[in-house]
Design a protein around this motif. Structure first.
Motif, mmCIF file in Angstrom:
data_model
loop_
_atom_site.group_PDB
_atom_site.id
_atom_site.type_symbol
_atom_site.label_atom_id
_atom_site.label_comp_id
_atom_site.label_asym_id
_atom_site.label_seq_id
_atom_site.Cartn_x
_atom_site.Cartn_y
_atom_site.Cartn_z
ATOM 1 N N ALA A 56 -5.609 2.894 2.787
ATOM 2 C CA ALA A 56 -5.140 1.523 2.985
ATOM 3 C C ALA A 56 -3.809 1.527 3.732
ATOM 4 C CB ALA A 56 -4.991 0.829 1.637
ATOM 5 N N GLN B 33 -2.674 4.929 -2.106
ATOM 6 C CA GLN B 33 -3.743 4.291 -1.334
ATOM 7 C C GLN B 33 -3.611 4.751 0.114
ATOM 8 O OE1 GLN B 33 -1.335 1.824 -2.879
ATOM 9 N NE2 GLN B 33 -2.363 2.272 -4.815
ATOM 10 N N ALA C 63 0.868 -1.175 0.000
ATOM 11 C CA ALA C 63 0.000 0.000 0.000
ATOM 12 C C ALA C 63 0.902 1.221 0.000
ATOM 13 C CB ALA C 63 -0.906 0.010 1.229
ATOM 14 N N GLY D 68 -8.023 -5.962 -2.779
ATOM 15 C CA GLY D 68 -6.962 -5.303 -3.527
ATOM 16 C C GLY D 68 -6.894 -5.748 -4.969
ATOM 17 N N ARG E 159 -2.036 -4.782 -4.704
ATOM 18 C CA ARG E 159 -2.133 -3.397 -4.243
ATOM 19 C C ARG E 159 -3.397 -3.267 -3.391
ATOM 20 N NH1 ARG E 159 -3.580 0.079 -7.755
ATOM 21 N NH2 ARG E 159 -3.025 -1.358 -9.422
#
Lengths: 199, 414
Positions: free
Chosen positions: A99, A96, A92, A116, A133
């Motif tokens: 996140a 993001q 992350a 993700g 991700r």
């Protein structure tokens, strides 16, 4: 009435969110083929699972065993999430932020649920790696992890059955892209994962 | 130009039907049409014939079908009418509405036992004023189409006569899925009331029956009252419109009768099980506009898009998010009760957190998100426009019988 009866016009959902596929770490690790659906810059990117299904997004539950902060200017977090079949590599970054903050707060080890997007990377030594991700990560209980294992095992078995039938386009592409892969491996994987859960 | 020949020809036709038609008068009419108005002779002849036929109330010469049935227009049931026809009908005026333009003398809805249709009487038609609730025989009206909906036009050639008796007229409601543009009647339950999206709107929401649901709207008008949420109504002669490709019911002008009995409603039993993969911004504790009938969510600055700054807002809870079963993602909306049950955080508790925490309302969002995101849940509710409005929502428990079933499935196929 006088106007001819017509089918009730219903507005189709203008936006369909890509569903989060359920896949074991052991299968995701084997992905080698990534493609874009459409010419557009914004077209979604998919990773093709060896069992013959495209995924743009995945949902996984496992144990976060390790997390590391990396980078100075562009700080990001890496983490390892373990399921009964292997390890997911998650990351992350500053794109993001939510996140990343969520991941930063979690103390390892912990059961986590992760939503993700998977993508393929080539390491400097040439090896291909699948990394996820993170869109969101939360700590969950063991029950949720166990339900996920059941859910993922069932989805995996269903994908294998669909691949055997060979009716979907993705299943055909998977045969081309992964000629050496035997889906029986994933069947055993699902079976073993189920067996690891205490009755 | 000599009109006497044509006039004599016309006159003969009428004499044959036993009517005395003065050839001189006919000639005068023809002359006027042709010379003053530049109408072609053949067309002038036709229009004089039509005019006289109407004057003497006889069928158009030559136009009558061999069977001797009716006049130039056919007597029809409303349900059988199609645009472009000249019709004669007997029906009851079930609603009158304010004329939308000065060119319209009267407009409303006329019904017979087969259905109902909007009518418009042009101001120029000088038609007798019809009363709501009375029966009329309307001869030689035209069915045409306005905004895709059949419409009955009453013009100067239309003859209207009141039928003295009050005949029984029991409209039959149709299923919501069978509604189409025009006028329709249903028996349905108010399953939802929505935030008014316009200040002239009295109420909008959703009506449902066994077969489906449809949006309804009532515009502000003297004498119009709101429907009760969860109330069952028989609604007749409502206008079925189309908006954004979907049908909706305009209840202004409709006859609305409350019903005693409850009815089953479709779509209320949608249930999905999956993982909560996203909790959208705007979830958690929110502030709503306190203005009667508004109830919109306010911005952080307590700003309502319609009623501006509202410092005396009311708090509410909701969760907007995505429920994902691995093959499809469902948009879900949880209202207060469902949020309280799922998160274990009551409105009072959430308010206390919001008011005493440095992060304020964000803290409620974070706590709720951490409590539910990534969990497997089963949501039950009503699905509208691809969004599930959740009535009840509970976290899924590990089910060992499912475990056994899957072990067998994995073992059996290996």
């Amino acid at each position: 009435m006088s106007t001819p009866s017509r089918d009730m016009p219903r507005r189709e959902g203008s936006f369909e969110r890509e569903p989060a596929r359920r896949v074991f770490a052991g299968e995701l690790r084997e992905c080698r083929y990534q493609f874009k659906d459409g010419e557009d810059e914004k077209s979604p990117t998919f990773v093709l699972l060896p069992t013959g299904e495209r995924c743009n997004r995945i949902f996984l539950v496992g144990t976060l065993t390790e997390k590391t902060r990396q980078g100075e200017q562009n700080m990001f977090y890496r983490g390892r999430v373990v399921d009964p079949t292997g390890t997911f590599f998650i990351m992350a970054g500053s794109y993001q932020p939510e996140a990343m903050q969520q991941l930063a707060r979690i103390e390892t080890p912990a059961f986590v649920a992760v939503v993700g997007k998977p993508s393929l990377y080539q390491k400097p030594d040439g090896a291909v790696m699948v990394s996820v991700r993170v869109e969101s990560i939360t700590t969950v209980d063991k029950d949720t992890r166990d339900i996920w294992v059941l859910d993922t095992a069932e989805r995996t078995l269903d994908r294998i059955a669909a691949a055997k039938a060979g009716t979907t386009k993705d299943a055909a592409t998977a045969k081309e892209q992964y000629p050496t892969v035997d889906t029986a491996v994933f069947h055993r994987m699902a079976s073993d994962a189920l067996a690891q859960i205490k009755m | 130009m000599d009109f006497s020949e044509a006039a004599a020809r016309i006159s003969r036709k009428f004499v044959k039907d036993g009517t005395a038609a003065d050839p001189v008068k006919i000639e005068g009419k023809l002359k006027r049409l042709v010379q003053e108005f530049g109408v072609q002779l053949s067309e002038a002849e036709r229009s004089v014939i039509t005019e006289l036929s109407r004057e003497y109330n006889i069928p158009l010469p030559g136009a009558a079908p061999a069977g001797g049935k009716g006049g130039g227009t056919e007597e029809k049931k409303i349900a059988a009418m199609t645009p472009g026809e000249w019709v004669t009908l007997e029906g009851k005026v079930v609603a009158l509405s304010a004329p939308a333009s000065a060119a319209i003398g009267q407009s409303g809805i006329i019904a017979d036992e087969s259905g109902a249709i909007r009518f418009v009487a042009w101001a120029k038609a000088n038609a007798p004023v019809m009363n709501e609730g009375s029966w009329y025989r309307i001869e030689s009206a035209v069915v045409d189409e306005y905004k895709g909906v059949a419409n009955l036009k009453i013009h100067s050639g239309t003859k209207i006569s009141e039928i003295g008796e009050d005949r029984a007229l029991i409209p039959t409601p149709v299923a919501i899925k069978d509604l189409h543009l025009g006028i329709g009647g249903i028996r349905a339950k108010v399953v939802q009331e929505w935030d008014a999206s316009h200040e002239r709107m009295l109420q909008s929401g959703l009506l449902g029956d066994e077969t489906g649901s449809i949006k309804f709207v009532i515009w502000k008008e003297p004498g119009r009252e709101k429907l009760a949420v969860n109330g069952v109504y028989s609604i007749f002669y409502a206008q079925v419109d189309e908006f954004n490709g979907r049908l909706s019911l305009n209840l202004n002008g409709a006859t609305i009768l409350p019903e005693e009995a409850d009815i089953p409603v479709s779509g209320g039993d949608a249930a999905y099980t999956g993982a909560l993969v996203h909790i959208a911004p705007g979830s958690g504790i929110i502030k709503r506009c306190p203005v009667e009938g508004c109830n919109r969510a306010l911005s952080r600055q307590n700003y309502c898009p319609v009623h501006e700054i509202q410092p005396k807002f009311v708090y509410d809870l909701r969760i907007k998010g995505w429920l994902d079963d691995g093959t499809k993602t469902h948009s879900i909306l949880l209202q207060r009760e469902a949020v309280e049950a799922l998160t274990g955080i009551s409105l009072a508790k959430a308010q206390e957190i919001a008011e005493n925490n440095p992060l304020g309302m964000d803290e409620v969002f974070i706590q709720m998100r951490d409590a539910v995101l990534g969990r497997y849940v089963t949501c039950k509710g009503r699905e509208i426009d691809n969004r599930l409005l959740v009535n009840s929502c509970e976290q899924k428990k590990f089910d060992s019988s499912e475990h056994v079933r899957l072990l067998n499935k994995a073992g059996g196929a290996a």
